[in-house]
Scaffold this motif. Structure first.
Motif, PDB file in Angstrom:
ATOM      1  N   UNK A 211       2.525 -16.321  -0.066  1.00  0.00           N
ATOM      2  CA  UNK A 211       3.062 -15.937   1.226  1.00  0.00           C
ATOM      3  C   UNK A 211       3.478 -17.208   1.956  1.00  0.00           C
ATOM      4  N   UNK A 212       4.410 -17.097   2.873  1.00  0.00           N
ATOM      5  CA  UNK A 212       4.817 -18.269   3.653  1.00  0.00           C
ATOM      6  C   UNK A 212       5.329 -17.844   5.004  1.00  0.00           C
ATOM      7  N   UNK A 213       5.564 -18.817   5.900  1.00  0.00           N
ATOM      8  CA  UNK A 213       5.977 -18.482   7.268  1.00  0.00           C
ATOM      9  C   UNK A 213       7.427 -18.001   7.336  1.00  0.00           C
ATOM     10  N   UNK A 214       7.689 -17.045   8.251  1.00  0.00           N
ATOM     11  CA  UNK A 214       9.062 -16.589   8.459  1.00  0.00           C
ATOM     12  C   UNK A 214       9.808 -17.557   9.371  1.00  0.00           C
ATOM     13  N   UNK A 215       9.070 -18.267  10.205  1.00  0.00           N
ATOM     14  CA  UNK A 215       9.657 -19.306  11.048  1.00  0.00           C
ATOM     15  C   UNK A 215       9.549 -20.607  10.259  1.00  0.00           C
ATOM     16  N   UNK A 216      10.695 -21.111   9.801  1.00  0.00           N
ATOM     17  CA  UNK A 216      10.692 -22.263   8.905  1.00  0.00           C
ATOM     18  C   UNK A 216      11.374 -23.459   9.545  1.00  0.00           C
ATOM     19  N   UNK A 217      11.326 -24.592   8.849  1.00  0.00           N
ATOM     20  CA  UNK A 217      12.121 -25.740   9.289  1.00  0.00           C
ATOM     21  C   UNK A 217      13.204 -26.024   8.238  1.00  0.00           C
ATOM     22  N   UNK A 218      14.119 -26.875   8.626  1.00  0.00           N
ATOM     23  CA  UNK A 218      15.261 -27.195   7.761  1.00  0.00           C
ATOM     24  C   UNK A 218      14.802 -27.774   6.430  1.00  0.00           C
ATOM     25  N   UNK A 219      13.734 -28.559   6.467  1.00  0.00           N
ATOM     26  CA  UNK A 219      13.254 -29.205   5.239  1.00  0.00           C
ATOM     27  C   UNK A 219      12.935 -28.177   4.147  1.00  0.00           C
ATOM     28  N   UNK A 220      12.077 -27.210   4.457  1.00  0.00           N
ATOM     29  CA  UNK A 220      11.678 -26.242   3.431  1.00  0.00           C
ATOM     30  C   UNK A 220      12.794 -25.255   3.081  1.00  0.00           C
ATOM     31  N   UNK A 221      13.547 -24.813   4.112  1.00  0.00           N
ATOM     32  CA  UNK A 221      14.553 -23.766   3.870  1.00  0.00           C
ATOM     33  C   UNK A 221      15.794 -24.312   3.149  1.00  0.00           C
ATOM     34  N   UNK A 222      16.115 -25.603   3.388  1.00  0.00           N
ATOM     35  CA  UNK A 222      17.361 -26.165   2.818  1.00  0.00           C
ATOM     36  C   UNK A 222      17.158 -27.483   2.072  1.00  0.00           C
ATOM     37  N   UNK A 223      16.669 -28.499   2.803  1.00  0.00           N
ATOM     38  CA  UNK A 223      16.701 -29.861   2.272  1.00  0.00           C
ATOM     39  C   UNK A 223      15.965 -29.999   0.936  1.00  0.00           C
ATOM     40  N   UNK A 224      14.708 -29.534   0.899  1.00  0.00           N
ATOM     41  CA  UNK A 224      13.914 -29.689  -0.320  1.00  0.00           C
ATOM     42  C   UNK A 224      14.437 -28.803  -1.447  1.00  0.00           C
ATOM     43  N   UNK A 225      15.293 -27.824  -1.090  1.00  0.00           N
ATOM     44  CA  UNK A 225      15.901 -26.960  -2.108  1.00  0.00           C
ATOM     45  C   UNK A 225      17.264 -27.495  -2.543  1.00  0.00           C
ATOM     46  N   UNK A 226      17.525 -28.754  -2.187  1.00  0.00           N
ATOM     47  CA  UNK A 226      18.714 -29.438  -2.692  1.00  0.00           C
ATOM     48  C   UNK A 226      20.026 -28.948  -2.086  1.00  0.00           C
ATOM     49  N   UNK A 227      19.934 -28.360  -0.877  1.00  0.00           N
ATOM     50  CA  UNK A 227      21.178 -28.004  -0.170  1.00  0.00           C
ATOM     51  C   UNK A 227      21.756 -29.288   0.421  1.00  0.00           C
ATOM     52  N   UNK A 228      23.000 -29.632   0.117  1.00  0.00           N
ATOM     53  CA  UNK A 228      23.575 -30.826   0.750  1.00  0.00           C
ATOM     54  C   UNK A 228      23.735 -30.602   2.260  1.00  0.00           C
ATOM     55  N   UNK A 229      23.741 -31.701   3.032  1.00  0.00           N
ATOM     56  CA  UNK A 229      23.756 -31.567   4.501  1.00  0.00           C
ATOM     57  C   UNK A 229      24.910 -30.713   5.013  1.00  0.00           C
ATOM     58  N   UNK A 230      26.034 -30.711   4.317  1.00  0.00           N
ATOM     59  CA  UNK A 230      27.187 -29.974   4.849  1.00  0.00           C
ATOM     60  C   UNK A 230      27.350 -28.595   4.204  1.00  0.00           C
ATOM     61  N   UNK A 231      26.320 -28.116   3.494  1.00  0.00           N
ATOM     62  CA  UNK A 231      26.412 -26.810   2.822  1.00  0.00           C
ATOM     63  C   UNK A 231      26.646 -25.682   3.851  1.00  0.00           C
TER      64      UNK A 231
END
Ligand code: DAH
Length: 350
Positions: free
Chosen positions: A133-153
């Motif tokens: 389970x995980x939080x529904x309120x997330x930060x950019x790091x977990x939702x995008x950055x650490x998943x390899x989304x480039x900054x301009x995705x």
């Protein structure tokens, strides 16, 4: 002896109670009229005593006292009787009528999304997965950055993502997928891992028959020594057969997700025509059901898992979409509007 005030008073009193005193209002009026401290007829009688010649006072006083006693006594009895009647009618009102037919309790039921979520959980639990389970309120790091989304995705755009007002230094968002829980779990436990993550996700979508700003996903993640694409294919094939029935075939089509390499769109035999081709599958015999792929080495590195030692696969699917397919619902809104007449049809279908 109409001229005798004591006799006149008693006569009038007896006449009144002879007519009957049945309500609290009538009783209070009678009592006030005769015994009222200010203007009552009995106190008035005693006031009159002082106006009499001294010689008559003794006899008048004695008779007035007798009259007063009679009236007080009668009023007390009437009051007691009235109270008994009032108590009896209160009891009748409170009594239970055991002859009335019983009321049948209405049976509740599980929501179709819950039924499907549990079904999916059961299939993976039997394959040895755990549920995270995980939080529904997330930060950019977990939702995008650490998943390899480039900054301009484009997915990072406020067009798709619901941002939550916060100081600019650490902006929060409503998670757009369950994939961030991959990162949280890998950082917490390291490898090996085998888990699923059911949960709610959010996107800035207008509501229509196939879109909702809130929906549900199940994420899957396996990391271990020697995990290959064949493990992914076998797992997904077994899962979809368990969920949609024997004979359901699985097809992988290469696609791109930033956090997997290679990434695939998973299609399965159309459940409406069983593969013959129909309007629902646009004549192809296949319908798209989920995304999947091999965990990107950069994602593993980012959570301090050595991609030379470990490999993994991941997948994600929409619970709501599965519910629409399995039950043949025409419109996603049926799942979210909470109309009891619709939902009651699934009571007990766990
Ligand atoms: N996170 C993707 C989405 O929101 C779904 C997905 C695709 C999850 C591929 C995965 C994956 O784990 O490997 O649409």
């Amino acid at each position: 002896m109409a001229s005798d005030p004591i006799q006149a008073l008693l006569g009038s009193f007896r006449e009144e109670i002879g007519r009957g005193v049945s309500t609290r209002g009538e009783f209070e009026r009678l009592k006030g009229r005769f015994l009222g401290r200010e203007k009552g007829l009995v106190p008035e009688l005693f006031a009159r005593l002082k106006t009499l010649p001294p010689g008559e006072r003794g006899a008048f006083g004695a008779r007035a006292n007798a009259a007063k006693t009679e009236i007080e006594e009668a009023v007390r009895r009437l009051g007691a009787e009235l109270e008994r009647r009032e108590a009896a009618s209160r009891d009748r009102a409170a009594a239970v009528d055991v002859t009335l037919p019983g009321r049948r309790p209405r049976r509740g039921g599980l929501h179709p999304i819950t039924v499907v979520r549990r079904r999916i959980e059961d299939i993976f639990l039997r394959m040895g997965y755990s549920i995270a389970d995980g939080p529904e309120l997330e930060n950019d790091f977990h939702n995008f950055e650490a998943l390899n989304f480039p900054p301009e995705h484009p997915a990072r755009d406020a067009q798709d993502t619901l941002l939550v007002d916060r100081p600019a230094a650490s902006p929060l968002l409503l998670r757009t997928h369950t994939s961030p829980v991959q990162i949280r779990e890998m950082r917490k436990h390291g490898a090996p891992l085998r888990l699923i993550v059911p949960g709610r996700v959010y996107r800035k979508d207008e509501v229509d028959a196939t879109h909702s700003p809130v929906f549900h996903q199940v994420e899957g993640l396996v990391v271990d020594h020697g995990i290959s694409m064949a493990d992914l294919k076998g797992t997904i094939a077994a899962f979809l057969e368990a969920l949609f029935g024997k004979g359901t075939k699985t097809r992988f089509i290469p696609t791109f997700f930033p956090f997997v390499e290679p990434g695939v769109d998973v299609s399965m035999t159309c459940i409406f025509c069983r593969g013959d081709g129909c309007p629902k599958c646009k004549g192809s015999g296949w319908i798209e059901i989920m995304g999947a792929g091999m965990v990107h080495p950069r994602v593993l590195q980012g959570v301090a898992i050595d991609p030379e030692e470990y490999t993994g696969f991941a997948f994600g699917l929409g619970i709501d979409r599965v519910a629409l397919l399995k039950y043949g619902f025409p419109d996603l809104r049926l799942l979210f509007e909470g109309d009891e007449r619709f939902l009651a049809q699934f009571a007990g279908e766990a």
